[in-house]
Design an enzyme around this catalytic site. Structure first.
Site, short mmCIF file in Angstrom:
data_model
loop_
_atom_site.label_atom_id
_atom_site.label_comp_id
_atom_site.label_asym_id
_atom_site.label_seq_id
_atom_site.Cartn_x
_atom_site.Cartn_y
_atom_site.Cartn_z
CG ASP A 277 -2.01 1.05 1.16
OD1 ASP A 277 -1.68 2.24 1.35
OD2 ASP A 277 -3.17 0.70 0.92
CB ILE B 243 -3.80 1.46 -2.33
CG1 ILE B 243 -3.62 2.94 -2.68
CG2 ILE B 243 -3.55 0.59 -3.57
CD1 ILE B 243 -2.24 3.32 -3.13
CG ASP B 244 -3.32 -3.08 1.10
OD1 ASP B 244 -2.87 -3.47 0.02
OD2 ASP B 244 -2.65 -3.04 2.15
CG LEU B 245 -9.37 -1.77 3.31
CD1 LEU B 245 -10.23 -3.03 3.35
CD2 LEU B 245 -7.93 -2.15 3.64
#
Length: 395
Positions: free
Chosen positions: A143, A171-173
Site C-alpha cells: 500500500d 489502496i489495499d481496501l
C-alpha cells in the site's frame, strides 16, 4: 459446511483462498460476509504470514480483522499430496483467489491453466502489486509503496511538506473491493456462458482508479499542485480543507464565495470570483482562517449548517466509535474469542433488501488449521488417511 447458512447472495459458492496480508483476505472476506464458503489455505503449523502482525495476547488483530467467515485448511503446497488435495477442492469450487508474486502459483503447478483444466468453470483471480508482467514485475507491491508511486502521497498535505501518505491503507481496501466486484461479475458471466475465466488485478491499477479525478485531469492538460495552506485536494478551490477553531477543528467543503461571505459575515470574500477561489486560494484561505478562531467547532457547525454550508466535524477514531450515525448504522458488533475475549469488529458495509444479510458474522476468524479435518472429511478422507497426512506433515 457444518453450520446452517442463511439465504445470502453467495450461499453455495465455494472459494479457495490462497490470499495473504491485507489485499487478498479483505477481498474474500467481502464474499464470505455475503454467504460464500471461504476455505483459506495456510502453512501447516505456523499458518499464514498475516498471523504475525499487530499482536495482542499472542493473537494477530490484523488476522481477526480480515478473516471472519473463513475456514482454515493447512496444506504443504510443495508436497504432491498437498497439490492433490487442492485439485480435489478446485474440482467442486467456484473461485480461486491468490495474491502471491506473479509466477509463484504457476511454479507450484496451481496457476490458472493447470486448475482450469480440472474445472473449466473456475473463476481465478490473481492479484498482485503491479500486474502479471512489466518492468516492475520483481518489485515488492504494498500500500505505502503504491501511494508513493502513483502520486497519492504527492497530492496530500501542504506544498512545502514532504509528500504525505494517507492515514489508512486505502489502496489495499479499494483493491479488495474491486476484486470482489470483479469476481461477482465473472460469476454472473458464468451463469450466462458456463465459462470460467482468469482475472488479473493489481494494486497499481486500483491506486490509479482511486485517483481518477487527479490522474484524468493531469492526462488532459490540467496541472494541479498542492496549496501551501494544505487544502484537501490539489485541484480544490479555497476554503476546501480543515480549519482550527476556538475549540476543535472542522472541515469546510465546496461552497460559493458569496455563500461563504454571508455565513462568515466577511464581505471581502464575495469579491473572489469562482476562478479566483482557485488562483488566489492562499489569499482566500488566509482571510477565512482567523475568522474560524472566533467560535468553537460546535458553534461553527450549528451556524454554518443552518446557512447551508457543506461542513462537518473532525473526529478521532475514539469519537467516531460513539458517533450517533455510526451507532445508528450499527457498523460495529461484538464477537467472542477464547483468548482475546470480546473483539469489536466492523460489519459488512452492504445491506440488501432482497436477502437477509446478517449484520453479524456466522463464524469468527479461524485458528490455524481449525477446519482441516472438516474440509478433508467433506472430500471423502477417512480418519486413518487424515492421520497419515498429519504424520507426513502434509496438513
Amino acid at each position: 459446511m457444518t453450520e446452517a447458512e442463511p439465504n445470502l447472495p453467495f450461499s453455495g459458492v465455494k472459494v479457495i483462498s490462497f490470499a495473504q496480508l491485507a489485499q487478498g483476505p479483505a477481498s474474500v472476506q467481502l464474499l464470505g460476509d455475503l454467504g460464500a464458503d471461504i476455505i483459506k489455505i495456510e502453512r501447516p503449523g505456523t499458518g499464514s504470514l498475516e498471523r504475525t502482525y499487530r499482536l495482542r495476547n499472542g493473537e494477530s488483530l490484523l488476522f481477526h480483522m480480515l478473516h471472519r467467515n473463513q475456514r482454515s485448511l493447512t496444506l504443504d503446497l510443495k508436497a504432491p499430496q498437498g497439490k492433490d488435495i487442492v485439485n480435489s477442492l478446485v474440482a467442486t469450487a467456484d473461485v480461486v483467489v491468490e495474491n502471491f508474486r506473479p509466477g509463484v502459483m504457476d511454479r507450484l503447478g496451481l496457476g490458472y491453466e493447470a486448475l482450469s483444466n480440472i474445472n473449466p468453470g473456475i473463476v481465478y483471480l490473481s492479484a498482485s502489486g503491479f500486474g502479471p508482467s512489466g518492468p516492475y514485475l520483481s518489485r515488492p507491491g504494498q500500500d505505502l509503496i503504491l501511494q508513493g508511486l502513483t502520486g497519492l502521497a504527492s497530492a496530500t498535505g501542504k506544498r512545502s511538506d514532504l509528500p504525505t501518505p494517507t492515514g489508512a491503507s486505502v489502496i489495499d481496501l479499494h483493491s479488495a473491493a474491486l476484486n470482489a466486484f470483479a469476481i461477482s461479475a465473472a460469476l454472473f458471466h458464468r451463469t450466462k456462458t458456463g465459462k470460467g475465466q482468469l482475472i488479473n488485478t493489481s494494486l497499481m491499477d486500483a491506486a490509479v482508479h482511486l485517483q481518477t479525478e487527479n490522474v484524468f485531469d493531469c492526462a488532459n492538460g490540467i496541472k494541479k499542485v498542492r496549496s501551501e495552506c494544505g487544502l484537501a485536494s490539489p485541484g480544490a478551490s479555497a476554503p476546501y480543507g480543515v480549519f482550527e477553531t476556538k475549540e476543535g477543528c472542522i472541515v469546510i467543503s465546496d461552497v460559493s464565495t458569496a455563500q461563504l461571505a454571508d455565513a462568515l459575515e466577511e464581505p471581502s470574500i464575495a469579491e473572489f470570483t469562482k476562478e479566483e477561489a482557485y488562483s488566489r486560494r492562499e489569499e482566500l484561505h488566509a482571510i477565512v482562517k482567523p475568522i474560524m478562531m472566533r467560535r468553537t467547532a460546535e458553534e461553527w457547525l450549528d451556524h454554518l449548517l443552518a446557512k447551508g454550508i457543506w461542513c462537518g466535524p473532525v473526529k478521532t477514531y475514539d469519537e467516531l466509535l460513539v458517533d450517533p450515525q455510526m451507532e445508528h448504522n450499527k457498523m460495529m458488533f461484538e464477537m467472542q474469542h477464547p483468548r482475546l475475549g470480546t473483539l469489536r469488529n466492523i460489519r459488512s458495509p452492504i445491506t440488501m433488501s432482497e436477502a437477509p444479510l446478517e449484520r453479524h458474522p456466522r463464524r469468527a476468524a479461524p485458528e490455524v488449521g481449525q477446519h482441516t479435518d472438516e474440509v478433508l472429511h467433506e472430500l471423502g478422507f477417512d480418519e486413518a488417511r487424515i492421520a497419515a497426512l498429519k504424520a507426513d506433515k502434509v496438513v
